[in-house]
Design an enzyme around this catalytic site. Structure first.
Site, PDB file in Angstrom:
ATOM      1  N   HIS A  21       0.871  -1.172   0.000  1.00  0.00           N
ATOM      2  CA  HIS A  21       0.000   0.000   0.000  1.00  0.00           C
ATOM      3  C   HIS A  21       0.907   1.220   0.000  1.00  0.00           C
ATOM      4  O   HIS A  21       1.540   1.554   1.004  1.00  0.00           O
ATOM      5  CB  HIS A  21      -0.896  -0.026   1.242  1.00  0.00           C
ATOM      6  CG  HIS A  21      -2.033   0.940   1.201  1.00  0.00           C
ATOM      7  ND1 HIS A  21      -3.102   0.790   0.349  1.00  0.00           N
ATOM      8  CD2 HIS A  21      -2.277   2.079   1.920  1.00  0.00           C
ATOM      9  CE1 HIS A  21      -3.964   1.776   0.540  1.00  0.00           C
ATOM     10  NE2 HIS A  21      -3.480   2.579   1.483  1.00  0.00           N
ATOM     11  N   LYS A 166     -10.132   6.443  -4.326  1.00  0.00           N
ATOM     12  CA  LYS A 166      -9.158   7.460  -3.978  1.00  0.00           C
ATOM     13  C   LYS A 166      -7.781   6.959  -4.365  1.00  0.00           C
ATOM     14  O   LYS A 166      -7.438   5.803  -4.079  1.00  0.00           O
ATOM     15  CB  LYS A 166      -9.211   7.777  -2.480  1.00  0.00           C
ATOM     16  CG  LYS A 166      -8.241   8.887  -2.076  1.00  0.00           C
ATOM     17  CD  LYS A 166      -8.544   9.415  -0.689  1.00  0.00           C
ATOM     18  CE  LYS A 166      -7.998   8.545   0.399  1.00  0.00           C
ATOM     19  NZ  LYS A 166      -8.131   9.156   1.735  1.00  0.00           N
ATOM     20  N   LYS A 168      -3.725   7.400  -3.969  1.00  0.00           N
ATOM     21  CA  LYS A 168      -2.652   7.934  -3.148  1.00  0.00           C
ATOM     22  C   LYS A 168      -1.527   8.396  -4.066  1.00  0.00           C
ATOM     23  O   LYS A 168      -0.945   7.592  -4.817  1.00  0.00           O
ATOM     24  CB  LYS A 168      -2.134   6.866  -2.188  1.00  0.00           C
ATOM     25  CG  LYS A 168      -3.117   6.494  -1.088  1.00  0.00           C
ATOM     26  CD  LYS A 168      -3.206   7.583  -0.041  1.00  0.00           C
ATOM     27  CE  LYS A 168      -4.001   7.118   1.171  1.00  0.00           C
ATOM     28  NZ  LYS A 168      -4.053   8.156   2.218  1.00  0.00           N
ATOM     29  N   ASP A 197      -5.401  11.776  -2.820  1.00  0.00           N
ATOM     30  CA  ASP A 197      -4.851  12.172  -1.521  1.00  0.00           C
ATOM     31  C   ASP A 197      -3.357  12.374  -1.705  1.00  0.00           C
ATOM     32  O   ASP A 197      -2.620  11.432  -2.018  1.00  0.00           O
ATOM     33  CB  ASP A 197      -5.119  11.090  -0.475  1.00  0.00           C
ATOM     34  CG  ASP A 197      -4.618  11.480   0.912  1.00  0.00           C
ATOM     35  OD1 ASP A 197      -4.107  12.602   1.070  1.00  0.00           O
ATOM     36  OD2 ASP A 197      -4.750  10.660   1.838  1.00  0.00           O
ATOM     37  N   GLU A 223      -7.366  15.856  -1.566  1.00  0.00           N
ATOM     38  CA  GLU A 223      -7.132  15.756  -0.127  1.00  0.00           C
ATOM     39  C   GLU A 223      -5.734  16.200   0.256  1.00  0.00           C
ATOM     40  O   GLU A 223      -4.747  15.710  -0.295  1.00  0.00           O
ATOM     41  CB  GLU A 223      -7.362  14.307   0.337  1.00  0.00           C
ATOM     42  CG  GLU A 223      -7.211  14.111   1.828  1.00  0.00           C
ATOM     43  CD  GLU A 223      -7.592  12.706   2.267  1.00  0.00           C
ATOM     44  OE1 GLU A 223      -7.250  12.331   3.415  1.00  0.00           O
ATOM     45  OE2 GLU A 223      -8.218  11.970   1.481  1.00  0.00           O
ATOM     46  N   ASP A 248      -7.346  17.161   5.889  1.00  0.00           N
ATOM     47  CA  ASP A 248      -7.202  15.956   6.708  1.00  0.00           C
ATOM     48  C   ASP A 248      -6.222  16.227   7.836  1.00  0.00           C
ATOM     49  O   ASP A 248      -6.615  16.552   8.953  1.00  0.00           O
ATOM     50  CB  ASP A 248      -6.757  14.782   5.842  1.00  0.00           C
ATOM     51  CG  ASP A 248      -6.599  13.501   6.659  1.00  0.00           C
ATOM     52  OD1 ASP A 248      -7.001  13.477   7.839  1.00  0.00           O
ATOM     53  OD2 ASP A 248      -6.062  12.515   6.136  1.00  0.00           O
ATOM     54  N   LYS A 272     -11.606  11.683  11.643  1.00  0.00           N
ATOM     55  CA  LYS A 272     -10.940  10.447  12.053  1.00  0.00           C
ATOM     56  C   LYS A 272     -10.980  10.385  13.575  1.00  0.00           C
ATOM     57  O   LYS A 272     -10.539  11.323  14.242  1.00  0.00           O
ATOM     58  CB  LYS A 272      -9.485  10.390  11.563  1.00  0.00           C
ATOM     59  CG  LYS A 272      -9.349  10.268  10.054  1.00  0.00           C
ATOM     60  CD  LYS A 272      -7.901  10.260   9.617  1.00  0.00           C
ATOM     61  CE  LYS A 272      -7.793  10.157   8.090  1.00  0.00           C
ATOM     62  NZ  LYS A 272      -6.389  10.248   7.626  1.00  0.00           N
ATOM     63  N   GLU A 326     -14.233   6.159   3.949  1.00  0.00           N
ATOM     64  CA  GLU A 326     -13.178   5.288   3.413  1.00  0.00           C
ATOM     65  C   GLU A 326     -12.881   4.162   4.408  1.00  0.00           C
ATOM     66  O   GLU A 326     -11.732   3.759   4.578  1.00  0.00           O
ATOM     67  CB  GLU A 326     -11.912   6.084   3.107  1.00  0.00           C
ATOM     68  CG  GLU A 326     -11.292   6.764   4.321  1.00  0.00           C
ATOM     69  CD  GLU A 326      -9.983   7.462   4.010  1.00  0.00           C
ATOM     70  OE1 GLU A 326      -9.695   7.721   2.830  1.00  0.00           O
ATOM     71  OE2 GLU A 326      -9.238   7.755   4.966  1.00  0.00           O
TER      72      GLU A 326
END
Length: 372
Positions: A21, A166, A168, A197, A223, A248, A272, A326
């Site tokens: 990831h 989304k 990254k 993001d 983001e 964020d 979050k 998410e």
């Protein structure tokens, strides 16, 4: 008789991911969670989770520091205290311990889980009641490979798991990132929404160039394109472009939210529970955003099922999440430590039923993955 907090145990649990990831701050092949097991004098157990991204790559708390700080500083403040007054317990923690939002979130989750089990109420009911029991969930495409991300997106669409994605970005040059994102959006077309993001990776001048190209490509949300503390720059970007900005890392709690709103920010906030210090403080930020007309998005620090479920109970109490959630992270892991995984279907996830969080530990799996 008032129940007391009898003990607090923390465990480090390492779960592999289904694929690497890739973020601008780290590439993950394993997620480490801090699992909290709180027990009361009535024999009730409350579960909590504290999780972050890439050790210390994302923020000032690491899995190891979360565990050590709970064991050494926070747990002694709670053990022996009444378990049924969450406001008093939270005030006690805040009075004696600065920061440590993720650790506090894990403890608040465990306290809510125990209280819900004691009263026969779900965490959502303790937070005011669920307005919805099925929440939309996007999928994060973060392999870094354009064709692999395209194939992954179509697989998610075909199985009706996710229809918003989304990406990254931020670890490569602006031009490379834009080409990568634009190629994926072009293939997906109107069948799926695509967001990005940047994880604070761009300067403001690079962001102006990158966002202009991403807006032209049809990307629907940007983001955290620049560093968290550059509030004025984020406001300028939000006012310069039609594509909304999602704050964020710039908005940890209500104070950050108030500063952004007072500065003229008109985008959206990523909620979050971990960065806010718990479900209840995350909902305080949500109420502020609602009052100011700022959109909301249910975010994650890639928690496992326990932390994800705690967030879902909080998000379920909100009247609207303009940008969805998410809460996909348990699907990124190759295995789980709960007896019944979350039910992902119809492009979203079901809110677990039952008292507290509505989940229970698989003791064999926990022993297998717990770090010794």
């Amino acid at each position: 008789m008032t129940p007391l907090i009898e003990s607090l145990e923390t465990l480090l649990v390492d779960l592999p991911t289904i694929r690497p990831h890739k973020l601008s701050v780290a590439t993950m092949a394993c997620q480490t969670m801090v699992i909290v097991r709180l027990r009361t004098s009535e024999g009730i157990e409350g579960l909590g989770e504290g999780t972050t991204i890439g050790g210390l790559s994302y923020g000032p708390e690491s899995p190891e520091s979360i565990k050590r700080n709970i064991d050494t500083y926070l747990a002694p403040l709670l053990v022996g205290q009444p378990a049924d007054n969450l406001n008093a317990l939270r005030a006690r923690l805040d009075r004696h311990v600065r920061g440590n939002a993720i650790a506090k979130s894990a403890l608040e989750t465990a306290l809510l889980d125990a209280q819900g089990k004691r009263l026969g109420l779900s965490v959502a009911e303790l937070l005011g009641g669920a307005r919805q029991d099925h929440l939309p969930v996007l999928w994060v495409l973060a392999s870094g490979d354009t064709q692999q991300d395209i194939d992954e997106a179509f697989q998610m669409l075909d199985t009706q798991h996710h229809r918003d994605f989304k990406l990254k970005i931020g670890s490569r040059s602006v031009d490379e990132d834009v080409r990568h994102v634009a190629a994926i959006k072009e293939v997906l077309g109107e069948r799926a929404g695509v967001r990005v993001d940047v994880n604070q990776a761009w300067s403001e001048s690079a962001a102006v160039r990158g966002i202009a190209a991403l807006q032209e490509a049809g990307i629907e949300l940007i983001e955290q394109p620049i560093p968290a503390r550059e509030y004025a720059g984020l406001v300028r970007l939000a006012n310069r472009f039609q594509v909304p900005m999602l704050a964020d890392e710039a908005v940890q709690d209500v104070r950050d939210g108030l500063d952004l709103i007072n500065g003229g920010f008109s985008g959206a906030f990523a909620l979050k529970i971990a960065k806010a210090g718990g479900p209840r403080t995350a909902l305080e930020l949500a109420q502020l955003a609602k009052t100011a007309g700022v959109g909301l998005y249910g975010g994650t620090l890639l928690e496992g099922t326990i932390g994800t479920t705690a967030a879902l109970h909080a998000w379920a109490t909100l009247p609207e999440l303009a940008w969805g959630t998410e809460m996909f992270a348990p699907l990124l892991l190759t295995d789980d430590i709960v007896t019944e995984p979350l039910n992902y279907r119809d492009f979203g996830v079901e809110l677990p039923r039952g008292p507290g969080l509505g989940i229970s530990i698989d003791e064999d799996k926990l022993r297998h993955y717990a770090r010794t």
